[in-house]
Write an enzyme that holds these catalytic residues in place. Structure first.
Site, PDB file in Angstrom:
ATOM      1  N   CYS A 112      -8.376   3.017  -6.159  1.00  0.00           N
ATOM      2  CA  CYS A 112      -7.106   3.042  -5.205  1.00  0.00           C
ATOM      3  C   CYS A 112      -7.335   1.433  -4.758  1.00  0.00           C
ATOM      4  CB  CYS A 112      -6.916   3.995  -3.969  1.00  0.00           C
ATOM      5  SG  CYS A 112      -5.272   4.253  -3.553  1.00  0.00           S
ATOM      6  N   HIS A 161      -6.630   8.581  -6.987  1.00  0.00           N
ATOM      7  CA  HIS A 161      -7.990   9.005  -6.822  1.00  0.00           C
ATOM      8  C   HIS A 161      -8.674  10.234  -7.665  1.00  0.00           C
ATOM      9  CE1 HIS A 161      -8.046   7.112  -2.950  1.00  0.00           C
ATOM     10  NE2 HIS A 161      -6.893   7.097  -2.816  1.00  0.00           N
ATOM     11  N   GLU A 179     -11.408  11.297  -8.257  1.00  0.00           N
ATOM     12  CA  GLU A 179     -12.425  11.900  -7.482  1.00  0.00           C
ATOM     13  C   GLU A 179     -11.947  13.517  -7.062  1.00  0.00           C
ATOM     14  OE1 GLU A 179     -11.054   9.127  -5.937  1.00  0.00           O
ATOM     15  OE2 GLU A 179     -10.876   9.265  -3.753  1.00  0.00           O
TER      16      GLU A 179
HETATM   17  N1  GLN Z   1      -4.494   0.922   1.550  1.00  0.00           N
HETATM   18  C1  GLN Z   1      -4.008   0.618   0.177  1.00  0.00           C
HETATM   19  C2  GLN Z   1      -2.771   1.279   0.044  1.00  0.00           C
HETATM   20  O1  GLN Z   1      -2.215   1.748   0.872  1.00  0.00           O
HETATM   21  C3  GLN Z   1      -5.116   1.561  -0.622  1.00  0.00           C
HETATM   22  C4  GLN Z   1      -5.256   2.935  -0.224  1.00  0.00           C
HETATM   23  C5  GLN Z   1      -6.213   3.759  -0.558  1.00  0.00           C
HETATM   24  O2  GLN Z   1      -7.396   3.169  -1.218  1.00  0.00           O
HETATM   25  N2  GLN Z   1      -6.161   4.993  -0.853  1.00  0.00           N
HETATM   26  O3  GLN Z   1      -1.987   1.069  -0.913  1.00  0.00           O
END
Ligand code: GLN
Length: 544
Positions: free
Chosen positions: A380, A506, A508
């Protein structure tokens, strides 16, 4: 009709109610029952999506896009099922729905009260899960500790359910602490007695007590708990501290917890098959070599904030047969000295994150991993910093950034999508949950997954700006996963690097003990190879 097991906790919090519930779930599933787990959180927040990781740990995202308690991660990992928003409820949600009904006039002028309106809403949410999914057993964990003011409506609701559903269909499991006092060399059962007294004051007599202690409890202590708490000795299950949470189901099974539950609930005693789980635990304990992985985040050492990431790394390490050594690096304090630490690691992981703090540190780490060819997995924001770094140093886009961190950047390589631009309300408004990702044929990502399309869970607002994709690709960063319409970048990789992969989603959340996630598995495998390569390089240096 489904059977219900209610798990409550006493004496102190953080006793591992979630692991107890999950382990029970695994044992019952291994006996062939259709099982699901549910968590009720007594706080007033609607969901944990807006809560600080220091207070609440990670936010676990379900496939249907609910932001939930991290215990749902344990549930999914233990019972190997995908859960939904029906598996986690909070006081906030329950009141919200009752107040909405009241505003619509659905209570016909009646007074709206905790009993019966709030308790009925809780009961309806508990039973709805089983009827929606035709389950044999629902394990329902009540967050917090008995005696908390917030927990009272939940205890009242589960008390009533035994009456509503019949005593043969409802079981109460209470998890308590049994402290060991070294000066007298004794386990003390008094806190457990008091906790059970508290539970009884709410009208609930536990059927099974899970006694958490540092070591195995002597029979004498179990007999004492049995006598004072009115629970058979065989129903006082001892739960000593263990190095790995994955051992807990085996310890419970050894004490016949699953047989006991089946007997108490009148469930057929199907044979149990725990062989795959036992193999996994054995593999976990027979690892010798170690891989060192740097985890670069803002909540250094706060394991709960990165729970699923750490679990996914662990599953992959067990699959690879190596021990995992996590080196925590605080991204907001990265100076040359801390960057030095990177020379000792075999892989670098940048997990998700929000806000500007520590971002420049993460960008330097991504640059280091690219330059030095150290295996890199970005998740992310870990993808976003990799793209920013590449834009700045390879595409020569000076001051490239995400508009999250610099509104006026001349090169907004990461930006909000139009549909996110007018969102002001907090909570549940990000891109959340499972979305398809089309993999590029011949890419590394595609070879690791061995599929053409995968579904992965998201939790972010910002995306790679489509305007810059061509430039990034022309300079050598490969976009190896995209949304089906081709507009959103899901995965990037560097073809000339042993392992540099970053995902907008994600992964994970999908890793399971017996099924390590393909990207984590490949990352740890590469990190292991990196260890071997460095060993060979070092030994040939010695020869010279
Ligand atoms: N802050 C970033 C966004 O909102 C990444 C979010 C995250 O890593 N879950 O896109």
């Amino acid at each position: 009709m489904a059977k219900y097991i209610f798990v409550t906790g006493g004496v102190v919090s953080s006793l591992g109610k979630g692991i107890t519930a999950s382990s029970t779930g695994l044992l019952l599933k291994s006996r062939g029952f259709r099982v699901s787990l549910q968590k009720f959180d007594p706080y007033i927040n609607v969901d944990p999506g807006t809560m600080n990781p220091y207070q609440h740990g990670e936010v676990f995202v379900t496939q249907d896009g609910a932001e939930t308690d991290l215990d749902l991660g344990h549930y999914e990992r233990f019972i190997d099922e995908n859960l939904t928003r029906d598996n986690n409820h909070t006081t906030g949600q329950i009141y919200e729905s009752i107040i909405n009904k009241e505003r619509k006039g659905l209570f016909l002028g009646g007074t709206v009260q905790v009993v019966p309106h709030i308790t009925n809403e809780i009961k309806q949410r508990i039973t709805k899960l089983a009827s929606k999914q035709s389950l044999d057993v629902v394990i329902c964990e009540i967050g917090g500790t008995v005696g908390d003011i917030e927990a009272q409506p939940f205890l009242e609701a589960i008390r009533q359910l035994r009456l509503d559903l019949g005593s043969q269909n409802v079981l109460y499991v209470h998890v308590t602490l049994v402290p060991y006092v070294p000066t007298s060399g004794e386990f003390k059962t008094k806190p457990t007695q008091h906790s059970v007294k508290e539970l009884r004051a709410a009208g609930i007599q536990p059927d099974i007590i899970i006694a958490r202690a540092t070591k195995r409890l002597p029979l004498e202590a179990r007999n004492k708990i049995s006598l004072f708490c009115s629970v058979e000795t065989e129903a006082v299950i001892d739960a000593p501290d263990v190095k790995s949470i994955y051992k807990v189901p085996l310890i419970f099974h050894e004490q016949e917890l699953d047989r006991l539950i089946a007997a108490k609930l009148g469930l057929p005693t199907n044979p149990i098959d725990l062989s795959a789980w036992k193999d996994f635990v054995e593999r976990e304990h027979s690892r010798t070599e170690t891989v060192k992985i740097a985890l670069v985040g803002k909540y250094t050492g706060l394991k709960d904030a990165y729970k699923s990431v750490l679990e996914a790394l662990e599953h992959a390490s067990i699959q690879e047969g190596v021990k995992l050594d996590v080196v925590w690096l605080e991204s907001s304090e990265l100076d040359d000295k801390t960057l030095e630490k990177l020379t000792e690691v075999d892989g670098i992981l940048v997990p998700g994150g929000f806000g500007i703090r520590g971002i420049e540190g993460k960008i330097s780490v991504a640059q280091y991993a690219r330059d030095k060819k150290v295996p890199y997995l970005g998740l992310c924001v870990g993808l976003q910093v990799a793209v920013i770094e590449y834009s700045r140093h390879v595409c020569n886009l000076e001051d490239a950034n995400s508009t999250e961190f610099d509104k006026d950047t001349p090169h907004s390589v990461i930006d909000l999508m139009p549909e996110q631009k007018n969102v002001y309300r907090k909570g549940g408004t990000m891109r959340l949950g499972s979305y398809p990702c089309v993999l590029k044929p011949g890419s590394k990502a595609q070879s690791y997954y061995g599929k053409e399309v995968v579904f992965e869970r998201h939790r972010h607002r910002y995306e790679v700006n489509p305007t810059y994709v061509e430039e990034l690709q022309a300079s050598g960063m490969e976009v190896s996963g995209v949304s089906p319409d081709g507009l959103l970048v899901e995965i990037v990789e560097l073809p000339d690097h042993p392992f540099f992969i970053a995902t907008q989603f994600h992964p994970e959340f999908l890793s399971r003990p017996l099924k390590a996630h393909p990207l984590f598995a490949a990352f740890i495998k590469e990190a292991h190879e990196y260890v071997l390569r460095t060993q060979i390089a070092n030994s040939s240096m010695h020869k010279i």
